[in-house]
Design a protein around this motif. Sequence first.
Motif, PDB file in Angstrom:
ATOM      1  N   ASP A   1       0.667  -1.212   0.069  1.00 20.33           N
ATOM      2  CA  ASP A   1       0.069   0.102  -0.158  1.00 20.33           C
ATOM      3  C   ASP A   1       0.695   1.408   0.089  1.00 20.33           C
ATOM      4  O   ASP A   1       1.509   1.563   0.939  1.00 20.33           O
ATOM      5  CB  ASP A   1      -0.996  -0.049   1.334  1.00 20.33           C
ATOM      6  N   ALA A   2       0.962   1.950  -1.132  1.00 16.43           N
ATOM      7  CA  ALA A   2       1.722   3.145  -1.188  1.00 16.43           C
ATOM      8  C   ALA A   2       1.464   4.123  -0.392  1.00 16.43           C
ATOM      9  O   ALA A   2       2.125   4.954  -0.083  1.00 16.43           O
ATOM     10  CB  ALA A   2       1.736   3.574  -2.797  1.00 16.43           C
ATOM     11  N   THR A   3       0.025   4.209   0.259  1.00 20.50           N
ATOM     12  CA  THR A   3      -0.080   5.452   1.104  1.00 20.50           C
ATOM     13  C   THR A   3       0.118   4.747   2.900  1.00 20.50           C
ATOM     14  O   THR A   3      -0.090   5.882   3.331  1.00 20.50           O
ATOM     15  CB  THR A   3      -1.491   5.501   0.930  1.00 20.50           C
ATOM     16  N   ALA A   4       0.408   3.550   2.722  1.00 20.91           N
ATOM     17  CA  ALA A   4       0.799   3.297   4.175  1.00 20.91           C
ATOM     18  C   ALA A   4       2.199   3.924   4.738  1.00 20.91           C
ATOM     19  O   ALA A   4       2.932   4.248   3.728  1.00 20.91           O
ATOM     20  CB  ALA A   4       0.809   1.796   4.475  1.00 20.91           C
ATOM     21  N   ARG A   5       2.215   4.117   6.069  1.00 14.56           N
ATOM     22  CA  ARG A   5       3.525   4.601   6.602  1.00 14.56           C
ATOM     23  C   ARG A   5       3.886   3.815   7.809  1.00 14.56           C
ATOM     24  O   ARG A   5       2.847   3.106   8.528  1.00 14.56           O
ATOM     25  CB  ARG A   5       3.322   5.853   7.004  1.00 14.56           C
ATOM     26  N   LEU A   6       5.095   3.806   8.228  1.00 15.10           N
ATOM     27  CA  LEU A   6       5.656   2.843   9.481  1.00 15.10           C
ATOM     28  C   LEU A   6       4.707   3.538  10.994  1.00 15.10           C
ATOM     29  O   LEU A   6       4.866   4.865  10.864  1.00 15.10           O
ATOM     30  CB  LEU A   6       6.837   2.914   9.489  1.00 15.10           C
TER      31      LEU A   6
END
Length: 444
Positions: A202-207
């Motif tokens: 998911d390109a919109t996910a972040r850590l």
Amino acid sequence: MSRSLRLRLIAGAGAAIGVALVVAWFAMTWLFNAHVERRVEDDLLVQMRPLLADLRLSQGAPSVGAEPADPRFAVPAGGLYWQLSTSAGTARSVSLWDSRLPGAHAPPSDEWRIRKARGPFDQRLLLVERTIRLQPRDPVVLVQLGYDLAALVPAQREFAREMGFFLALLWGVLALAAWVQVGLGLQPLRRVEHDVERLRRDATARLSGRYPRELAPLIESIDALADAREADVARARRRAADLAHGLKTPLSALAAQSARVRVGGSPSIADGLDSSIAAMRAAIDGELARTRISLVHDGRSTRALPLVERLVAVIEQTEAGERIAFSLSFDDELTLPLASDDAAELIGPLLENAARHARRLVQIRVEDQNGQRTLAIGDDGPGLHTAQRDEAVLRGARLDSAGEGHGLGLAIARELAEATGGRLALVRSSLGGLEVRVSWLLST
């Protein structure tokens, strides 16, 4: 081992603990030996008291009335020795027999001196010595007691052996503790691995979540890289869309030219132009679909029944869809692990292809089996042989390579399924035609 951080940390801890325990073994052995020797010194001083209490001088030569009580003084080479010396003579224990203790160089008169020296019978002795004067005008008497250090060797060796065994067990315990500590210390990295996998899908996910301060620079760098990747993907999508829109006008112009050529009496040339135009449109649509796949969001879900009903309603309005029946067989609450747009882009072309080849019926099922959720779309058409099905799943193959239109390539459908953790397979349908199955593992 060089590629495993866990093994490197455990091996380093084991080596460091081992070196520390070896140093501790030498240190404790030395301390034990020194302690035993101090006890021997104290015992020798106790043995000295009765000897000095009975000391007499006869014409300057020393003599004693009775020897110390320890029987080793009375046995030749017994390991305990005493000697009283003046310039006029010497008195010594029976254990010395006809030998003498080594002479002393500048012995002190105010305290006992402790030293080690080679004594009679080739023994290594611990000597306690000093000088005394019974009366101010009496000659100086050199008092010496010796102890054979060989008597301490068995105890020292036993202590060293038992201490070595204990420290080896301690090394095992500490190594196990280091293994547990390394495992606990690497746990945040497992969370990073999980979050990075989610970020990959998911390109919109972040850590997310709280990480140790030591990992903060890594987390920030990964998030910055994800931001840059998302921006690049967005730019690529915009450029692909711009390219597609930019090519529509030239393709329309080519289509118009083809129509004029056909009216002008050259149908074969017009057919060639139409084929080239269709191929270009297929390539453009395929690249737009792949761009859409790169933006698939992970962790979304869509209720299957409303979506499939909406798609079926659209297909029923087409020439291929109006002549066949659609059978929907699944529970109203079942969901697919895709966002609504992604699910429509995957299912729509599969339904179109099934409707195009079906004789009378297209069957759509969503079911849970063997820990998987499976979407199955089958038809009662001519189907494909096993070899044809194997060839169809090759990259770049199309679901419909013989019919009209370009459709959605099977490779694109497979990529869209794999982008959401699914797997696409072609099997023979129970209706007699082809069945496309897309399966996802059920989350536990």
